[in-house]
Write an enzyme that holds these catalytic residues in place. Structure first.
Site, PDB file in Angstrom:
ATOM      1  N   GLU B  29       0.781  -1.170   0.257  1.00  0.00           N
ATOM      2  CA  GLU B  29       0.012   0.092  -0.010  1.00  0.00           C
ATOM      3  C   GLU B  29       0.860   1.317   0.217  1.00  0.00           C
ATOM      4  OE1 GLU B  29      -2.136  -0.940   3.564  1.00  0.00           O
ATOM      5  OE2 GLU B  29      -2.968  -2.587   2.780  1.00  0.00           O
ATOM      6  N   LEU B  58      -6.016  -2.334  -1.267  1.00  0.00           N
ATOM      7  CA  LEU B  58      -5.821  -2.339   0.330  1.00  0.00           C
ATOM      8  C   LEU B  58      -6.306  -3.438   0.988  1.00  0.00           C
ATOM      9  CD1 LEU B  58      -7.009   0.821   2.603  1.00  0.00           C
ATOM     10  CD2 LEU B  58      -5.917  -1.374   3.569  1.00  0.00           C
ATOM     11  N   GLU B  60      -4.287  -6.827   2.746  1.00  0.00           N
ATOM     12  CA  GLU B  60      -2.914  -7.521   3.192  1.00  0.00           C
ATOM     13  C   GLU B  60      -2.765  -8.826   2.916  1.00  0.00           C
ATOM     14  OE1 GLU B  60      -4.608  -5.475   5.063  1.00  0.00           O
ATOM     15  OE2 GLU B  60      -3.272  -3.667   5.150  1.00  0.00           O
ATOM     16  N   GLN B  82       2.185  -2.023   5.755  1.00  0.00           N
ATOM     17  CA  GLN B  82       2.393  -0.664   6.317  1.00  0.00           C
ATOM     18  C   GLN B  82       2.683  -0.582   7.515  1.00  0.00           C
ATOM     19  OE1 GLN B  82      -0.864   2.698   5.323  1.00  0.00           O
ATOM     20  NE2 GLN B  82       0.623   2.680   3.606  1.00  0.00           N
ATOM     21  N   PHE B  83       2.285  -1.143   8.336  1.00  0.00           N
ATOM     22  CA  PHE B  83       2.428  -1.024   9.861  1.00  0.00           C
ATOM     23  C   PHE B  83       2.087  -2.599  10.026  1.00  0.00           C
ATOM     24  CE2 PHE B  83       1.447   3.332   9.491  1.00  0.00           C
ATOM     25  CZ  PHE B  83       2.083   4.005  10.422  1.00  0.00           C
ATOM     26  N   ASP B  85       0.952  -3.626  12.671  1.00  0.00           N
ATOM     27  CA  ASP B  85      -0.511  -3.557  13.451  1.00  0.00           C
ATOM     28  C   ASP B  85      -1.454  -4.238  12.173  1.00  0.00           C
ATOM     29  OD1 ASP B  85       0.139  -1.561  15.916  1.00  0.00           O
ATOM     30  OD2 ASP B  85       1.344  -1.480  14.040  1.00  0.00           O
ATOM     31  N   ILE B  87      -1.048  -6.184   9.774  1.00  0.00           N
ATOM     32  CA  ILE B  87      -0.686  -7.577   9.297  1.00  0.00           C
ATOM     33  C   ILE B  87      -1.438  -8.860   9.412  1.00  0.00           C
ATOM     34  CG2 ILE B  87       0.774  -8.750  11.037  1.00  0.00           C
ATOM     35  CD1 ILE B  87       3.011  -9.111   9.097  1.00  0.00           C
ATOM     36  N   PRO B  89      -4.916  -9.155   8.679  1.00  0.00           N
ATOM     37  CA  PRO B  89      -5.813  -9.687   7.730  1.00  0.00           C
ATOM     38  C   PRO B  89      -4.918 -10.548   6.648  1.00  0.00           C
ATOM     39  CG  PRO B  89      -5.758  -7.367   7.726  1.00  0.00           C
ATOM     40  CD  PRO B  89      -4.909  -7.770   8.656  1.00  0.00           C
ATOM     41  N   HIS B 129      -0.498   1.500  15.889  1.00  0.00           N
ATOM     42  CA  HIS B 129       0.457   1.854  14.970  1.00  0.00           C
ATOM     43  C   HIS B 129       1.707   1.514  15.778  1.00  0.00           C
ATOM     44  CE1 HIS B 129      -2.825   3.784  13.100  1.00  0.00           C
ATOM     45  NE2 HIS B 129      -2.280   3.950  11.994  1.00  0.00           N
TER      46      HIS B 129
HETATM   47  C1  LIG Z   1      -5.900  -3.325   7.636  1.00  0.00           C
HETATM   48  C2  LIG Z   1      -5.249  -1.724   7.539  1.00  0.00           C
HETATM   49  N1  LIG Z   1      -4.123  -1.774   6.450  1.00  0.00           N
HETATM   50  C3  LIG Z   1      -3.591  -0.360   6.259  1.00  0.00           C
HETATM   51  C4  LIG Z   1      -4.147   0.579   7.002  1.00  0.00           C
HETATM   52  C5  LIG Z   1      -3.212   1.831   6.764  1.00  0.00           C
HETATM   53  N2  LIG Z   1      -4.111   2.910   6.338  1.00  0.00           N
HETATM   54  C6  LIG Z   1      -4.910   3.687   7.036  1.00  0.00           C
HETATM   55  S1  LIG Z   1      -5.798   4.506   6.256  1.00  0.00           S
HETATM   56  C7  LIG Z   1      -5.525   3.899   4.830  1.00  0.00           C
HETATM   57  C8  LIG Z   1      -6.406   4.195   3.374  1.00  0.00           C
HETATM   58  C9  LIG Z   1      -7.724   4.207   3.842  1.00  0.00           C
HETATM   59  O1  LIG Z   1      -8.529   4.699   2.551  1.00  0.00           O
HETATM   60  P1  LIG Z   1     -10.123   4.718   2.323  1.00  0.00           P
HETATM   61  O2  LIG Z   1     -10.602   3.382   2.725  1.00  0.00           O
HETATM   62  O3  LIG Z   1     -10.216   4.955   0.914  1.00  0.00           O
HETATM   63  O4  LIG Z   1     -10.508   5.599   3.517  1.00  0.00           O
HETATM   64  P2  LIG Z   1     -10.035   7.361   3.485  1.00  0.00           P
HETATM   65  O5  LIG Z   1      -8.851   7.438   4.341  1.00  0.00           O
HETATM   66  O6  LIG Z   1      -9.811   7.893   2.014  1.00  0.00           O
HETATM   67  O7  LIG Z   1     -11.279   8.001   4.116  1.00  0.00           O
HETATM   68  C10 LIG Z   1      -4.503   2.949   4.973  1.00  0.00           C
HETATM   69  C11 LIG Z   1      -3.915   2.197   3.817  1.00  0.00           C
HETATM   70  C12 LIG Z   1      -4.932   0.321   8.036  1.00  0.00           C
HETATM   71  N3  LIG Z   1      -5.202   1.358   8.688  1.00  0.00           N
HETATM   72  N4  LIG Z   1      -5.506  -0.841   8.276  1.00  0.00           N
END
Ligand SMILES: Cc1ncc(C[n+]2csc(CCOP(=O)(O)OP(=O)(O)O)c2C)c(N)n1
Ligand SMILES: [Mg+2]
Lengths: 358, 324
Positions: B29, B58, B60, B82-83, B85, B87, B89, B129
């Site tokens: 991601e 998005l 995992e 990405q973190f 935390d 992992i 899924p 995080h």
């Molecule tokens: C399982 C998981 N993977 C990665 C992340 C890191 N992360 C946080 S927000 C985000 C993007 C989210 O995008 P979206 O669902 O479109 O929501 P938006 O931020 O646009 O409101 C990511 C990859 C996370 N929070 N949870």
């Protein structure tokens, strides 16, 4: 396949299209107030972050209509499973700004007792369940909660929010499938704000729309102008009523745009053109709604100023109160892991206290 | 040798690997155009293109699961989570599929891939995080687990991991991504997986740590020296398979050991190390092994500094072993 039409009630100039909304003047103004409060609180919080007074913030600038319009269609006893950008839902539901700031400061007075990172708004008082950061995990919970409400004969509906990025997670698909199979009274509200941090929505899905995913799970998906608060309200109201009648789930794709960076840790100039942002700024949901309210004689232009001043004053007052808050007690760290603090945790805390006191 | 931070060293290693071997692909991601949320993959997209540096959806499970398919077919994927935390899924794919592929296929298929992920607390990240969840993975046969603590080791170990025929989890201490820097050799350079590094020689007590906690151990050793206590510090570097020889030798010499881990205490990796030392060195030990760990709670937000091991807490543990 033809792309489903974008459902609208207001054109970009705020002119009503189609049926008038089923809302009275007080309700129309309450919606405006919550949208304006969301915008202003976000601005204040971005400033607090820049000043180093809070560690992190994720604003929902540009997405206020999607949050507040959908929130206005829910009953108080309905449950909300938010994602990152549903602060406006909390504000519409009457959550206090003081609690908002206590949370951002990580104070013991916060509903979550200072244990969560900023922007994890939740409070049982307004039936908003704690969001976990982990994308899409809340969605199966919403379906289970909806099933339980139905099972117990309550007509409570679950509103399950997510972003476009979250639709890629397995939990989203699992939740949609269970909701369809169980005919659960749940409404999925997906803010398609076109970005998941730096990843554009075309890289999340090869589907034409997010709404069409619902079809594969056996229920309706609606593609709604997410910057049109009345369209969001009407689409959600219909979905909620349907769920309450026992006719199962609906998915709403709110087509909107993330005007700011993903969060205060993000620099969007690395991956997107300012031009695209400018285009969307012109579709600002607040301006559009203001025009409508003026045209319908619900408000005069001056009224907005008065509302904004009131909001600013409330923000300053709440902020001042939260700044007086205190960090959580050391001992609270081991509380609420379980119903009761087990002996090994009590020992760990005793040892830690000893060390810190030395 | 250029001086680099730890995150720059990750980046340098990825550039080196992609330059040398076009089977290497990076995926995850925000790793492409954006260069990663920590900038670990900065510049790769520009240099190697979107076919080799993939901004994935998005998901995992999708990231590590498709990486496994690529690895089976001869690529050397380096997926980023990405973190740490986030992992979970992908946990099923990692634990049931990636870790077991060689074994369950009777060595017909293998999974040479490196799952990179920033882990650990100290960045005001709250529960989601900050986690240091290595123990779930050290408990999974089939995975190698590497945790560097210095920029130099980071590059050498990451390049070794990418060459390794087995799946490696490469846990990056994000708290020190930019807080430490040292000289990192240019070009291809490796450090062996499975070997600890003797970071400081001493006589009285052995401090054992990995990742961000290595720096806490070093500071404790420095302060102990001021009080006349001589600490030996072992930077473990690889958790699975860990360097039995170095640990045994050191603790046989000093007779005392303190293990530092930021993860929760119960069933953490320190427990494994402690069991090993008691099994192998008991007759040389003057005091039982001490563990300095995080609490058995979810990672807190406001009180994170209280949760995390500090040099002072390590000094207390050293004292316990000295006064036993
Ligand atoms: C399982 C998981 N993977 C990665 C992340 C890191 N992360 C946080 S927000 C985000 C993007 C989210 O995008 P979206 O669902 O479109 O929501 P938006 O931020 O646009 O409101 C990511 C990859 C996370 N929070 N949870
Ligand atoms: Mg999005």
């Amino acid at each position: 396949m033809a792309v489903a039409d974008l459902e609208q009630r207001l054109d970009p100039q705020g002119e009503p299209t189609g049926d008038p909304p089923s809302l009275d003047e007080d309700e129309l103004l309450r919606i405006y107030r919550a949208m304006a409060a969301t915008r202003r609180v976000d601005e204040r919080c971005m400033k607090l972050q820049r000043q180093g007074r809070i560690g992190f913030y994720g604003a929902s600038t540009g997405e206020e209509a999607a949050a507040v319009g959908s929130a206005a269609a829910l009953d108080e006893e309905d449950w909300v499973f938010p994602a990152l950008r549903q602060g406006g839902v909390m504000l519409y539901r009457g959550w206090s700004l003081e609690k908002w700031f206590h949370h951002l400061f990580g104070n013991e007075e916060a509903a979550e007792k200072g244990r969560s990172m900023p922007c994890h708004f939740s409070d049982r008082d307004v039936n908003q369940v704690s969001w976990s950061s982990c994308m899409a995990t809340q969605l199966p919970h919403a379906v289970g909660m909806a099933y339980a409400a139905d099972y117990q004969g309550d007509d409570t509906v679950a509103a399950a929010y997510l972003g476009d990025g979250a639709t890629s997670e397995g939990d989203f698909h699992t939740a949609m499938n269970f909701a369809g199979v169980w005919d659960a009274p749940v409404v999925f509200i997906c803010n398609n704000n076109h970005w998941a941090i730096s990843v554009p929505s075309e890289k999340q899905t090869a589907s034409e729309t997010f709404a069409q995913k619902a079809e594969a799970y056996g229920f309706e998906g609606h593609r709604v102008d997410g910057n049109d608060v009345l369209a969001m309200y009407e689409a959600t109201r219909e979905a909620v009523e349907k769920a309450r009648r026992g006719e199962g789930p609906t998915m709403i794709e709110a087509v909107t745009y993330r005007i700011r960076g993903h969060s205060t840790s993000d620099d969007p100039s690395r991956y997107r053109d300012e031009e695209e942002v400018e285009d969307w700024r012109r579709k600002d949901p607040l301006h559009r709604y203001q025009k409508y309210l003026v045209m319908q004689d619900v408000a005069a232009p001056d009224d907005f100023e008065a509302i904004h001043e009131e909001i600013e004053a409330e923000i300053e007052e709440a902020l001042a109160a939260a700044e007086e808050g205190s960090p959580p007690d050391l001992e609270s760290t081991v509380e609420d892991v379980y119903d009761e603090v087990p002996p090994h945790l009590a020992d760990q805390m005793a040892a830690l206290k000893n060390q810190l006191e030395e | 040798m250029p001086e680099m931070t730890l995150v720059d060293s990750v980046n340098d290693a990825l550039h080196t690997a992609m330059d040398e071997d076009d089977r290497v692909v990076v995926m995850g991601e925000d790793v492409g155009v954006n260069g990663g949320v920590f900038r670990a993959t900065e510049g790769l997209h520009d240099s190697y293109g979107e076919e080799r540096v993939i901004d994935t959806p998005l998901a995992e499970a999708g990231i590590v699961g498709t990486a496994l398919g690529m690895a089976m077919y001869g690529l050397r994927p380096v997926p980023e989570i990405q973190f740490m935390d986030f992992i979970y899924p992908g946990f099923d794919q990692i634990v049931n599929e990636i870790a077991k592929l060689r074994y369950r296929s009777g060595d017909q298929y293998e999974a040479p891939m490196v799952i990179r992920t920033p882990y650990g607390g100290g960045i005001r990240g709250g529960h989601y995080h900050s986690q240091s969840s290595e123990a779930y993975f050290t408990h999974t046969p089939g995975l190698k687990i590497v945790v560097p603590s210095t920029p130099q080791d980071t590059k050498g170990l990451l390049l070794s991991a990418i060459e390794d025929p087995d799946p490696v989890m490469f846990l990056e201490p994000k708290r020190v991504y930019r807080a430490v820097s040292d000289d990192v050799p240019e070009g291809h350079y490796t450090e062996p997986i499975g070997e600890a590094r003797l970071a400081r020689e001493g006589e009285d007590v052995t401090l054992i740590a990995y990742g961000a906690m290595h720096h806490v151990a070093m500071e404790a050793a420095e302060r102990a020296a001021d009080e006349g206590v001589s600490c030996e510090v072992v930077d473990l570097r690889t958790l699975v398979p860990f360097d039995r020889e170095t640990l045994e030798e050191s603790v046989t010499k000093t007779g005392r050991a303190v293990i530092v881990q930021e993860a929760p205490r119960t069933a953490g990796f320190a427990a494994e190390l402690s069991a090993f030392l008691h099994e192998e060195c008991i007759l040389h030990m003057i005091a039982p092994v001490q563990r300095v760990t995080g609490l058995d709670t979810p990672f807190p937000y406001t009180l994170e500094e209280e949760y995390l091991p500090t040099p002072t807490r390590v000094l207390d543990a050293i004292d316990e072993t000295l006064t036993y």
